[in-house]
Design a protein around this motif. Structure first.
Motif, PDB file in Angstrom:
ATOM      1  N   LYS A   4       0.847  -1.188   0.000  1.00 17.32           N
ATOM      2  CA  LYS A   4       0.000   0.000   0.000  1.00 17.32           C
ATOM      3  C   LYS A   4       0.883   1.239   0.000  1.00 17.32           C
ATOM      4  O   LYS A   4       1.955   1.244   0.553  1.00 17.32           O
ATOM      5  N   SER A   5       0.383   2.321  -0.628  1.00 19.44           N
ATOM      6  CA  SER A   5       1.126   3.567  -0.649  1.00 19.44           C
ATOM      7  C   SER A   5       0.328   4.638   0.067  1.00 19.44           C
ATOM      8  O   SER A   5      -0.871   4.520   0.258  1.00 19.44           O
ATOM      9  N   ALA A   7       0.303   7.702  -1.222  1.00 16.90           N
ATOM     10  CA  ALA A   7       0.354   8.726  -2.252  1.00 16.90           C
ATOM     11  C   ALA A   7      -0.883   9.612  -2.217  1.00 16.90           C
ATOM     12  O   ALA A   7      -1.991   9.133  -2.047  1.00 16.90           O
ATOM     13  N   THR A   8      -0.638  10.921  -2.379  1.00 18.72           N
ATOM     14  CA  THR A   8      -1.759  11.839  -2.489  1.00 18.72           C
ATOM     15  C   THR A   8      -2.153  11.999  -3.945  1.00 18.72           C
ATOM     16  O   THR A   8      -3.302  12.265  -4.251  1.00 18.72           O
ATOM     17  N   GLU A   9      -1.204  11.887  -4.844  1.00 21.27           N
ATOM     18  CA  GLU A   9      -1.477  11.909  -6.281  1.00 21.27           C
ATOM     19  C   GLU A   9      -1.863  10.501  -6.706  1.00 21.27           C
ATOM     20  O   GLU A   9      -1.233   9.535  -6.282  1.00 21.27           O
ATOM     21  N   THR A  10      -2.886  10.398  -7.526  1.00 18.82           N
ATOM     22  CA  THR A  10      -3.307   9.083  -7.985  1.00 18.82           C
ATOM     23  C   THR A  10      -3.309   9.041  -9.504  1.00 18.82           C
ATOM     24  O   THR A  10      -3.367  10.072 -10.165  1.00 18.82           O
ATOM     25  N   THR A  11      -3.225   7.841 -10.035  1.00 16.59           N
ATOM     26  CA  THR A  11      -3.285   7.639 -11.473  1.00 16.59           C
ATOM     27  C   THR A  11      -4.609   6.961 -11.821  1.00 16.59           C
ATOM     28  O   THR A  11      -5.202   6.274 -10.982  1.00 16.59           O
ATOM     29  N   ARG A  30      -7.549   3.671  -3.793  1.00 22.59           N
ATOM     30  CA  ARG A  30      -6.846   4.919  -3.482  1.00 22.59           C
ATOM     31  C   ARG A  30      -5.547   4.641  -2.730  1.00 22.59           C
ATOM     32  O   ARG A  30      -4.514   5.262  -3.004  1.00 22.59           O
ATOM     33  N   GLY A  33      -2.752   3.944  -4.846  1.00 24.58           N
ATOM     34  CA  GLY A  33      -2.262   5.040  -5.674  1.00 24.58           C
ATOM     35  C   GLY A  33      -3.057   5.309  -6.938  1.00 24.58           C
ATOM     36  O   GLY A  33      -2.544   5.929  -7.867  1.00 24.58           O
ATOM     37  N   HIS A  34      -4.312   4.872  -6.977  1.00 27.35           N
ATOM     38  CA  HIS A  34      -5.137   5.039  -8.173  1.00 27.35           C
ATOM     39  C   HIS A  34      -6.494   5.638  -7.826  1.00 27.35           C
ATOM     40  O   HIS A  34      -6.882   5.699  -6.669  1.00 27.35           O
ATOM     41  N   HIS A  35      -7.218   6.042  -8.858  1.00 32.50           N
ATOM     42  CA  HIS A  35      -8.627   6.415  -8.742  1.00 32.50           C
ATOM     43  C   HIS A  35      -9.350   5.815  -9.938  1.00 32.50           C
ATOM     44  O   HIS A  35      -8.781   5.699 -11.028  1.00 32.50           O
TER      45      HIS A  35
END
Length: 131
Positions: A4-5, A7-11, A30, A33-35
């Protein structure tokens, strides 16, 4: 186990299942790291029958188009065995793939009962050939 990350930015990622993603699944996507984008198309694809090689090939073509059209960096959901097998065969020698994360669901409903489950986590199970 999937890493798990924070990350606030997602791909972007796409959904592939006949059922809508649950709140727990969306949170897990999320954390990885994705949306999700264009969920409705992924649910339509997830409802397609896979009763022949022609059905499998049609679904793979539609899924590839869906991934590319949305610039997806991952696929989340539940895939039938023929699709997972086609993905596995397709990645050999590929230069670019996107991971497919399958839902690990627990507390499933009894046979014949109303479908229900509790999302535990997503695990990367195979990759989808993009090039």
């Amino acid at each position: 186990m999937t890493t798990k990350s924070n990350a606030t930015e997602t791909t972007p990622a796409v959904w592939f299942s006949r059922h809508a993603p649950t709140t727990a699944q969306l949170a897990d996507v999320r954390l990885l790291g994705h949306h999700l984008v264009d969920v409705e198309t992924g649910m339509d694809l997830g409802q397609m029958a896979v009763n022949s090689f022609a059905d499998r090939d049609a679904m793979m073509g539609a899924l590839l188009n869906y991934v590319v059209r949305n610039g997806a960096q991952a696929v989340f959901g539940v895939a039938p065995t023929p699709i997972l097998n086609a993905m596995l065969r397709g990645i050999m020698g590929s230069k670019r793939t996107v991971p497919f994360y399958a839902a690990w669901n627990v507390a499933r409903s009894v046979e014949g009962g109303k479908p229900s489950f509790e999302h535990f986590l997503f695990e990367e199970v195979v990759a989808f050939k993009v090039e």
